[in-house]
Design a protein around this motif. Structure first.
Motif, mmCIF file in Angstrom:
data_model
loop_
_atom_site.group_PDB
_atom_site.id
_atom_site.type_symbol
_atom_site.label_atom_id
_atom_site.label_comp_id
_atom_site.label_asym_id
_atom_site.label_seq_id
_atom_site.Cartn_x
_atom_site.Cartn_y
_atom_site.Cartn_z
ATOM 1 N N GLU A 28 97.252 90.523 -8.047
ATOM 2 C CA GLU A 28 95.982 91.203 -7.759
ATOM 3 C C GLU A 28 96.015 91.988 -6.458
ATOM 4 O O GLU A 28 95.232 92.908 -6.271
ATOM 5 N N GLU A 77 98.761 80.371 -10.090
ATOM 6 C CA GLU A 77 97.736 80.919 -9.213
ATOM 7 C C GLU A 77 98.368 81.791 -8.125
ATOM 8 O O GLU A 77 97.848 82.857 -7.791
ATOM 9 N N ARG A 110 97.620 85.725 -7.448
ATOM 10 C CA ARG A 110 97.247 86.277 -6.133
ATOM 11 C C ARG A 110 98.171 87.439 -5.758
ATOM 12 O O ARG A 110 97.724 88.444 -5.220
ATOM 13 N N TRP A 135 95.527 89.708 -1.287
ATOM 14 C CA TRP A 135 96.113 89.017 -0.137
ATOM 15 C C TRP A 135 97.391 89.751 0.243
ATOM 16 O O TRP A 135 98.254 89.976 -0.614
ATOM 17 N N TYR A 186 99.536 86.454 4.739
ATOM 18 C CA TYR A 186 99.755 85.237 3.960
ATOM 19 C C TYR A 186 101.246 84.989 3.773
ATOM 20 O O TYR A 186 102.049 85.917 3.796
#
Length: 176
Positions: free
Chosen positions: A150, A143, A147, A153, A63
């Motif tokens: 956490e 957001e 991401r 990704w 990503y």
């Protein structure tokens, strides 16, 4: 011509051109070159985030919160930022991206490039290149931060380095 055959400027630790080589050779030999990173936002201020395709030469399937790429031989950072943003987002007529800062990315394992970071506002619909972008979305900064926290990704390491510096400089110009 494949992307591996594209000619790039090879630069030194002070970002001075010291030669030219094929992109594939630059990557294989760990030669320092130039890249651009463009922080693209939509009218609501959300950030364009995408997953790179598996066919990318560097960091496949990871990503990224920037669009961008290499600076071609003889090309300016500013021209490359606009070209790469329009190509990767699949749009034309973008305003010229605003330069925020430049830094030397070096992972200590043979990947090193001068990295110019920009910001641009995208007002229309995007149509990302299928050969570059496997998935995309516009995410609110909160957001995106969630991401990242956490850890599900996996983001490109050079983009993470640029993001850390962007946050350290007080965020993008439009957020100041």
């Amino acid at each position: 011509m494949s992307s591996a055959d594209e000619i790039l400027d090879v630069v030194d630790e002070n970002d001075r051109v010291v030669g030219r080589a094929r992109r594939g050779d630059v990557y294989a030999r760990g030669l320092r070159h130039r890249c651009v990173f463009v922080w693209a936002r939509d009218p609501q201020g959300r950030v364009f985030v995408h997953r790179r395709t598996a066919s990318k030469l560097v960091f496949p399937s990871l990503y990224d919160m920037f669009v961008g790429g290499v600076v071609g031989a003889g090309e300016s950072y500013d021209d490359a930022a606009l070209r790469e943003a329009e190509e990767e987002l699949g749009v034309s007529g973008l305003p010229r991206p605003e330069h925020l800062f430049t830094f030397l990315y070096d992972d200590g394992a043979g990947r090193s490039w001068w990295s110019a970071v920009y910001e641009v506002r995208v007002t229309g619909a995007v149509s990302p290149q299928a050969e570059e972008v496997a998935w995309y979305g516009f995410l609110a900064e909160e957001e995106l931060a969630a991401r990242l926290a956490e850890g599900r990704w996996e983001f490109v390491p050079d983009g993470m380095a640029a993001y850390a510096r962007l946050r350290g400089f007080g965020g993008p110009a439009s957020a100041r």
